[in-house]
Design an enzyme around this catalytic site. Structure first.
Site, short mmCIF file in Angstrom:
data_model
loop_
_atom_site.label_atom_id
_atom_site.label_comp_id
_atom_site.label_asym_id
_atom_site.label_seq_id
_atom_site.Cartn_x
_atom_site.Cartn_y
_atom_site.Cartn_z
N ASP A 1 0.81 -1.22 -0.13
CA ASP A 1 -0.13 -0.03 -0.04
C ASP A 1 0.98 1.10 -0.01
O ASP A 1 0.46 2.27 -0.21
CB ASP A 1 -0.80 0.02 1.07
CG ASP A 1 -1.97 -1.28 1.00
OD1 ASP A 1 -2.39 -1.31 -0.20
OD2 ASP A 1 -2.38 -1.65 2.19
N ASP B 1 -4.23 -6.38 -5.35
CA ASP B 1 -4.53 -5.14 -5.15
C ASP B 1 -2.96 -4.48 -5.41
O ASP B 1 -3.14 -2.97 -5.62
CB ASP B 1 -4.81 -4.97 -3.52
CG ASP B 1 -5.65 -6.01 -3.00
OD1 ASP B 1 -5.48 -7.23 -3.52
OD2 ASP B 1 -6.35 -5.67 -2.10
N1 GLY Z 1 -7.36 -3.95 0.03
C1 GLY Z 1 -7.52 -3.20 -1.10
C2 GLY Z 1 -9.15 -3.34 -1.24
O1 GLY Z 1 -10.01 -3.66 -0.52
O2 GLY Z 1 -9.51 -3.25 -2.62
#
Ligand code: GLY
Length: 403
Positions: free
Chosen positions: A115, A182
């Site tokens: 992230d 992600d």
């Molecule tokens: N953790 C990223 C999402 O929930 O898309």
């Protein structure tokens, strides 16, 4: 990078250079974008230094981030987008007032995961790209260094998650060897750092991560796994699974959206055709599953006996990614196809989910689904808001962002 500025923040973005073919819904999208920019301005005094985290189910009010939150940069990103459109300094000042939050993230390596890409592209890269601020550049490069340091052999990717005490031993151990979808958005921070410094290793790591993702996360029919597990000792691929989707073999719609946007963005950085074509295959899969209203359900394989929660955030991320994909093709039939699909999805959000005009609402979109199995559905989501704004801007001709 230069985002065009429109100091009076009025309805006209007509001076922008458009890629071909233009959206068929320019008027609706310009109106929606004007309303969004006005809303972001109105929320500045309300939010102060707080960063939206999630709206409780059905609520029009946001809950706010604590120090270590992956979603903390999406409001900052909206502020920078609004500044790029209007040139109004309160957007810039409010975005920059948040620098301390991101400085604290840099000082806590134990918080770091993939992230870092979301957090620093939308805060420090944005600041540097729009204002040339050297301190912001330094912070973004530091974040890119931390991200690159998560590169792991023998699995062949940037380590995505960290095992946490709260995970329990089984999921904790699993996370060590897990690649997630992600993380596609984080590659832009590495490509940016490579361009900025000339350091080839950033690009090499991004390519290796993208290739491992393409090989293992994307199925033959261009649907996707949320995550894929490897044996961290040998690198042997073990199999795909889900964390937030319906089931291991289903296609979680937000995961699909992260990859469409991520692969299209990677192509725009480096021109590797397989990235563009992977995004295109994944977009075709979305087209084959999308309902008439243009807003995805939270999983593309949802059976009819399950509650049909929408995920407007998946719609917004996919729409933004599709405009980027159309840009990858430049002109011609594929650009037209993906622009039309992007228009359908964005119009679906404008008509069904946009709450920017509601004075009570602290967000831009209703009907997000953060994590359905944990009861987080029917939410306002700051990433839905950010990508909605990005998609509207892409729809009316902007092609340069912070990724
Ligand atoms: N953790 C990223 C999402 O929930 O898309």
């Amino acid at each position: 990078m230069e985002l065009k500025q429109n100091a009076d923040s009025g309805a006209s973005y007509a001076h922008l250079e458009l890629f071909q073919p233009p959206t068929a819904h320019r008027v609706e999208f310009e109106q929606a974008l004007d309303q969004v920019v006005a809303k972001v301005g109105a929320l500045i005094p309300k939010f102060g230094l707080r960063n939206p985290r999630i709206g409780a189910p059905g609520s029009l009010q946001y809950q706010f981030c604590i120090p270590d939150e992956w979603v903390a940069s999406f409001w900052t990103g909206q502020l920078w987008l609004a500044h790029s459109l209007t040139g109004v300094s309160s957007f810039k000042n409010s975005a920059r007032m948040r620098r301390g939050y991101f400085q604290t993230v840099l000082e806590h390596p134990e918080w770091h995961d993939h992230d870092l890409g979301f957090l620093f592209s939308l805060s420090c890269v944005a600041d540097y790209r729009l204002t040339g601020n050297r301190h912001a550049r330094k912070m973004a490069l530091r974040a890119a260094d931390f991200l690159a340091a998560r590169w792991r052999q023998p699995m062949g990717f940037v380590m995505c998650w960290n095992p946490m005490l709260r995970d329990g031993p089984e999921f904790g151990a699993r996370k060590t060897g897990t690649l997630n979808i992600d993380s596609m958005q984080a590659m832009a921070l590495l490509f940016w750092a490579a361009k900025e410094t000339g350091q080839q290793s950033f690009t090499d790591i991004a390519h290796m991560h993208l290739e491992t993702s393409r090989t293992h996360l994307i199925r033959d029919d261009f649907s996707s796994y949320h995550a894929f597990e490897f044996d961290p000792r040998t690198g042997a691929p073990l199999g795909g699974f889900t964390h937030q989707g319906l089931s291991d073999e289903s296609c979680w719609s937000r995961g699909q959206s992260w990859a469409i946007h991520g692969f299209a963005q990677a192509y725009l950085y480096c021109g590797v055709e397989i990235y563009r074509d992977t995004a295109a295959g994944m977009a075709d899969y979305v087209a084959s599953k999308l309902g008439d209203d243009g807003v995805p359900l939270w999983d593309y394989d949802l059976p009819s006996d399950k509650h049909p929660y929408r995920d407007s955030s998946a719609g917004a991320i996919t729409a933004a990614g599709l405009y980027a994909l159309a840009q990858c093709f430049g002109a011609g039939p594929q650009a037209e196809t993906y622009t039309a699909l992007a228009d359908k999805m964005l119009l679906g959000l404008v008509k069904n989910c946009d709450i920017a005009g509601n004075p009570e609402a602290e967000g831009l979109l209703k009907d997000g689904a953060a994590f359905v199995d944990l009861g987080r559905a029917d939410n306002m989501l700051p990433y839905g808001d950010y990508y909605y704004m990005e998609a509207l801007m892409r729809a009316v001709g902007h092609t340069e962002f912070f990724w």
